[in-house]
Design a protein around this motif. Structure first.
Motif, PDB file in Angstrom:
ATOM      1  N   ASN A 138      40.067  34.145  11.644  1.00 23.21           N
ATOM      2  CA  ASN A 138      38.886  33.626  12.500  1.00 23.21           C
ATOM      3  C   ASN A 138      38.041  34.751  13.095  1.00 23.21           C
ATOM      4  O   ASN A 138      38.517  35.694  13.968  1.00 23.21           O
ATOM      5  N   PRO A 139      36.864  35.036  12.659  1.00 19.25           N
ATOM      6  CA  PRO A 139      36.125  36.098  13.140  1.00 19.25           C
ATOM      7  C   PRO A 139      35.508  35.626  14.528  1.00 19.25           C
ATOM      8  O   PRO A 139      34.798  36.718  15.240  1.00 19.25           O
ATOM      9  N   ASN A 140      35.559  34.396  15.074  1.00 21.19           N
ATOM     10  CA  ASN A 140      34.656  34.090  16.036  1.00 21.19           C
ATOM     11  C   ASN A 140      35.597  34.351  17.538  1.00 21.19           C
ATOM     12  O   ASN A 140      35.826  33.548  18.221  1.00 21.19           O
ATOM     13  N   VAL A 141      35.757  35.520  17.695  1.00 29.43           N
ATOM     14  CA  VAL A 141      36.468  36.097  19.199  1.00 29.43           C
ATOM     15  C   VAL A 141      35.100  36.792  20.166  1.00 29.43           C
ATOM     16  O   VAL A 141      34.438  37.338  19.637  1.00 29.43           O
ATOM     17  N   ILE A 142      35.499  36.159  21.343  1.00 31.07           N
ATOM     18  CA  ILE A 142      34.595  36.769  22.682  1.00 31.07           C
ATOM     19  C   ILE A 142      35.821  37.276  23.505  1.00 31.07           C
ATOM     20  O   ILE A 142      36.697  36.640  23.786  1.00 31.07           O
ATOM     21  N   LEU A 143      35.437  38.445  23.985  1.00 28.77           N
ATOM     22  CA  LEU A 143      36.399  39.041  24.840  1.00 28.77           C
ATOM     23  C   LEU A 143      35.843  38.781  26.460  1.00 28.77           C
ATOM     24  O   LEU A 143      34.812  38.695  26.574  1.00 28.77           O
ATOM     25  N   CYS A 144      36.767  38.593  27.218  1.00 25.39           N
ATOM     26  CA  CYS A 144      36.263  38.312  28.427  1.00 25.39           C
ATOM     27  C   CYS A 144      37.186  39.120  29.470  1.00 25.39           C
ATOM     28  O   CYS A 144      38.518  39.034  29.561  1.00 25.39           O
ATOM     29  N   THR A 146      34.234  48.394  19.848  1.00 25.83           N
ATOM     30  CA  THR A 146      34.420  47.119  19.004  1.00 25.83           C
ATOM     31  C   THR A 146      32.895  46.410  18.883  1.00 25.83           C
ATOM     32  O   THR A 146      32.247  46.785  19.766  1.00 25.83           O
ATOM     33  N   HIS A 147      32.938  45.572  17.786  1.00 23.39           N
ATOM     34  CA  HIS A 147      31.542  44.743  17.668  1.00 23.39           C
ATOM     35  C   HIS A 147      31.830  43.412  18.358  1.00 23.39           C
ATOM     36  O   HIS A 147      30.713  42.819  18.160  1.00 23.39           O
ATOM     37  N   LEU A 148      32.673  43.128  18.993  1.00 22.59           N
ATOM     38  CA  LEU A 148      32.899  41.732  19.552  1.00 22.59           C
ATOM     39  C   LEU A 148      32.148  41.497  20.727  1.00 22.59           C
ATOM     40  O   LEU A 148      31.939  42.330  21.789  1.00 22.59           O
ATOM     41  N   PRO A 149      31.503  40.219  21.041  1.00 21.16           N
ATOM     42  CA  PRO A 149      30.517  39.744  22.260  1.00 21.16           C
ATOM     43  C   PRO A 149      31.665  40.119  23.535  1.00 21.16           C
ATOM     44  O   PRO A 149      32.947  39.719  23.349  1.00 21.16           O
ATOM     45  N   ILE A 150      31.153  40.456  24.475  1.00 23.18           N
ATOM     46  CA  ILE A 150      31.793  40.668  25.840  1.00 23.18           C
ATOM     47  C   ILE A 150      31.324  39.705  26.860  1.00 23.18           C
ATOM     48  O   ILE A 150      30.031  39.750  27.171  1.00 23.18           O
ATOM     49  N   MET A 151      32.105  38.790  27.387  1.00 28.25           N
ATOM     50  CA  MET A 151      31.979  38.038  28.707  1.00 28.25           C
ATOM     51  C   MET A 151      32.395  38.839  29.962  1.00 28.25           C
ATOM     52  O   MET A 151      33.587  39.470  29.882  1.00 28.25           O
ATOM     53  N   VAL A 152      32.085  38.509  31.044  1.00 30.89           N
ATOM     54  CA  VAL A 152      32.876  38.996  32.354  1.00 30.89           C
ATOM     55  C   VAL A 152      32.641  37.589  33.061  1.00 30.89           C
ATOM     56  O   VAL A 152      31.846  36.922  33.346  1.00 30.89           O
ATOM     57  N   ASP A 153      33.973  37.758  33.848  1.00 22.54           N
ATOM     58  CA  ASP A 153      34.377  36.633  34.756  1.00 22.54           C
ATOM     59  C   ASP A 153      34.596  37.161  36.057  1.00 22.54           C
ATOM     60  O   ASP A 153      35.734  37.599  36.432  1.00 22.54           O
ATOM     61  N   PRO A 154      33.381  37.353  36.959  1.00 22.06           N
ATOM     62  CA  PRO A 154      33.701  37.981  38.306  1.00 22.06           C
ATOM     63  C   PRO A 154      34.504  37.152  39.351  1.00 22.06           C
ATOM     64  O   PRO A 154      34.884  37.572  40.284  1.00 22.06           O
ATOM     65  N   SER A 155      34.706  35.837  38.840  1.00 15.82           N
ATOM     66  CA  SER A 155      35.393  34.768  39.794  1.00 15.82           C
ATOM     67  C   SER A 155      36.887  35.242  40.098  1.00 15.82           C
ATOM     68  O   SER A 155      37.460  35.568  40.986  1.00 15.82           O
ATOM     69  N   HIS A 156      37.513  35.339  38.850  1.00 13.19           N
ATOM     70  CA  HIS A 156      39.013  35.705  38.936  1.00 13.19           C
ATOM     71  C   HIS A 156      39.069  37.410  38.966  1.00 13.19           C
ATOM     72  O   HIS A 156      40.021  37.775  39.654  1.00 13.19           O
ATOM     73  N   GLY A 157      37.962  37.987  38.736  1.00 14.06           N
ATOM     74  CA  GLY A 157      37.983  39.536  38.828  1.00 14.06           C
ATOM     75  C   GLY A 157      37.790  39.759  40.227  1.00 14.06           C
ATOM     76  O   GLY A 157      38.661  40.935  40.742  1.00 14.06           O
ATOM     77  N   THR A 158      37.259  39.038  41.283  1.00 14.24           N
ATOM     78  CA  THR A 158      37.379  39.407  42.642  1.00 14.24           C
ATOM     79  C   THR A 158      38.252  38.481  43.388  1.00 14.24           C
ATOM     80  O   THR A 158      38.817  38.994  44.425  1.00 14.24           O
ATOM     81  N   GLY A 159      38.238  37.148  43.188  1.00 18.91           N
ATOM     82  CA  GLY A 159      39.034  36.072  43.932  1.00 18.91           C
ATOM     83  C   GLY A 159      38.331  35.663  45.065  1.00 18.91           C
ATOM     84  O   GLY A 159      38.993  34.862  45.842  1.00 18.91           O
ATOM     85  N   ARG A 160      37.081  36.108  45.469  1.00 21.31           N
ATOM     86  CA  ARG A 160      36.345  35.927  46.583  1.00 21.31           C
ATOM     87  C   ARG A 160      34.969  35.625  46.256  1.00 21.31           C
ATOM     88  O   ARG A 160      34.304  36.344  45.716  1.00 21.31           O
ATOM     89  N   ALA A 161      34.658  34.290  46.731  1.00 21.17           N
ATOM     90  CA  ALA A 161      33.184  33.692  46.296  1.00 21.17           C
ATOM     91  C   ALA A 161      32.369  34.793  46.941  1.00 21.17           C
ATOM     92  O   ALA A 161      31.285  35.012  46.088  1.00 21.17           O
ATOM     93  N   GLU A 162      32.278  35.001  48.129  1.00 19.41           N
ATOM     94  CA  GLU A 162      31.415  36.196  48.513  1.00 19.41           C
ATOM     95  C   GLU A 162      31.016  37.620  47.752  1.00 19.41           C
ATOM     96  O   GLU A 162      29.955  38.220  47.844  1.00 19.41           O
ATOM     97  N   TYR A 163      32.090  38.053  47.010  1.00 24.41           N
ATOM     98  CA  TYR A 163      32.084  39.021  46.321  1.00 24.41           C
ATOM     99  C   TYR A 163      31.434  38.795  44.789  1.00 24.41           C
ATOM    100  O   TYR A 163      31.243  39.767  43.975  1.00 24.41           O
ATOM    101  N   VAL A 164      31.448  37.680  44.491  1.00 24.19           N
ATOM    102  CA  VAL A 164      31.114  37.313  43.073  1.00 24.19           C
ATOM    103  C   VAL A 164      29.557  37.729  42.613  1.00 24.19           C
ATOM    104  O   VAL A 164      29.421  38.128  41.780  1.00 24.19           O
ATOM    105  N   PRO A 165      28.822  37.236  43.428  1.00 26.92           N
ATOM    106  CA  PRO A 165      27.319  37.654  43.098  1.00 26.92           C
ATOM    107  C   PRO A 165      26.978  39.023  42.917  1.00 26.92           C
ATOM    108  O   PRO A 165      26.261  39.367  42.067  1.00 26.92           O
TER     109      PRO A 165
END
Ligand code: PEP
Ligand code: MN
Length: 373
Positions: A236-242, A270-289
């Motif tokens: 499966n070549p369709n992998v996105i990293l998060c 790597t050549h794979l596409p990269i996604m970022v999830d700041p919600s779990h990354g910070t755990g606080r809505a005020e830090y997400v933006p």
């Protein structure tokens, strides 16, 4: 090891070389780039001599060893060309990757009821999101915490998909649920806790549907790319990293440490596409933006944000969920940075050619959920 063909090499000659190489107990993968064809050799290549391979044909430009334990995931394997992951949604084709606009993915941590998921889907769609993300099966630290509504939540995601045409991203935790999840999901999420569940990785690899592979709680970049390698090796070549934050020593003020340096590091590896999830990354809505802006500026290909119509009442991850109103204003702020880095577009359809798509999307399409139920 990779064999880089000269641009003038004819298909017939490439076939002949592949045939010859296939006698050497290695798996071959042909990658047709924009300029050149690269033949990847995976397996026990220790005894193979690049010079010996070079002599097979005058149309071979170069033979290189890949000096990472991850082979198919490595940038070298595609001779430096970023890959695109194309996902078909009812609203059209969406492309993830370095050569495409940033893809917005948003939704609640858990699917709670029909009204909230459909309302959320409609609101995030209006801001330009391409995917609705919502959990049916939730990995919770406590066995007493809400575990997700399971199969009935999949039905609700399907309704939201039909109502809005958004693609669906949802997590599979157990191989036993994989086929049910795959009927609804346009992208199957492997959560941080399952990043090294190798039997699950092999199964999603065999399925062929696009996979969103979240970084493990304490995974090194190499652990993460080796996990991606499992999916790629299964065909499966369709992998996105998060990137979703990792454990560091300080958990007092932020849930995790969002590793934004992972973006340029991954780009070099790597050549794979990269996604970022700041919600779990910070755990606080005020830090997400702030982290959303930084992620876009740092080159993320996609952003995943947790939102909820009423975060105070959310059954999971309320403290890190943005209200729909805040999400709407945030997308306007995101557009400013997105335009500055030349990655912002409101066009739903990718401009990529169908030729690119047939190269990437070897996955069989799963027939409609309704038809199979
Ligand atoms: C989630 O996306 O809701 C989730 C549980 O994420 P992670 O696996 O990154 O903790
Ligand atoms: Mn969550």
């Amino acid at each position: 090891m990779i064999v880089i063909m000269k641009p003038e090499a004819l298909a017939q000659e490439i076939e002949r070389i592949c045939k010859e190489l296939s006698n050497w107990n290695v798996t071959l993968e042909k990658i047709s780039g924009k300029q050149k064809v690269v033949i990847g050799l995976v397996g026990d290549t220790a005894d193979l001599e690049p010079l010996q391979i070079q002599q097979i044909s005058p149309f071979i430009e170069q033979v290189l060893r890949i000096n990472h334990p991850f082979k198919r995931a490595s940038l070298q394997f595609r001779h430096g060309e970023p890959s695109s992951v194309f996902v078909e949604t009812p609203n059209g084709l969406v492309a993830f990757g370095q050569n495409h606009p940033i893809v917005q993915v948003a939704g609640p941590c858990s699917v709670e009821n029909e009204e909230m998921i459909v309302q959320t889907a409609e609101r995030v769609k209006a801001t330009g999101a391409r995917f609705l993300r919502g959990g049916a099966y939730k990995p919770r630290t406590s066995p007493y915490a809400f575990q997700g509504h399971g199969e009935s939540a999949l039905d609700l995601l399907f309704k939201a998909r039909e109502a809005t045409g958004l693609g669906i991203v949802t997590e599979v935790m157990d191989t036993a649920d994989l086929h049910k999840v795959a009927l609804v999901a346009d992208i199957i999420q492997i959560g941080a806790r399952n990043m090294q569940n190798f039997s699950l990785l092999k199964k999603v690899g065999a399925l062929g549907k696009p996979v969103l592979l979240k970084r493990g709680l304490a995974a090194t970049i190499e652990d993460w790319l080796m996990a991606a390698e499992y999916i790629l090796a299964a065909g499966n070549p369709n992998v996105i990293l998060c990137e979703r934050g990792i454990r560091t020593f300080d958990r007092q003020y932020a849930r995790n440490t969002l590793d934004l340096a992972a973006i340029p590091v991954l780009r070099s590896l790597t050549h794979l596409p990269i996604m970022v999830d700041p919600s779990h990354g910070t755990g606080r809505a005020e830090y997400v933006p702030a982290m959303v802006m930084a992620a876009i500026a740092a080159g993320a290909d996609s952003i995943m944000i947790e939102v909820h119509p009423n975060p105070k009442l959310a059954l999971s991850d309320g403290p890190q969920s943005l209200t729909l109103e805040r999400y709407e204003t945030l997308t306007q702020e995101m557009a400013v940075i997105g335009k500055a880095v030349g990655r912002w577009s409101q066009n739903l359809l990718s401009t990529s050619s169908l030729e690119d798509i047939s190269l990437q999307q070897s996955a069989p399409r799963v027939a409609s959920y309704a038809a199979k139920k």
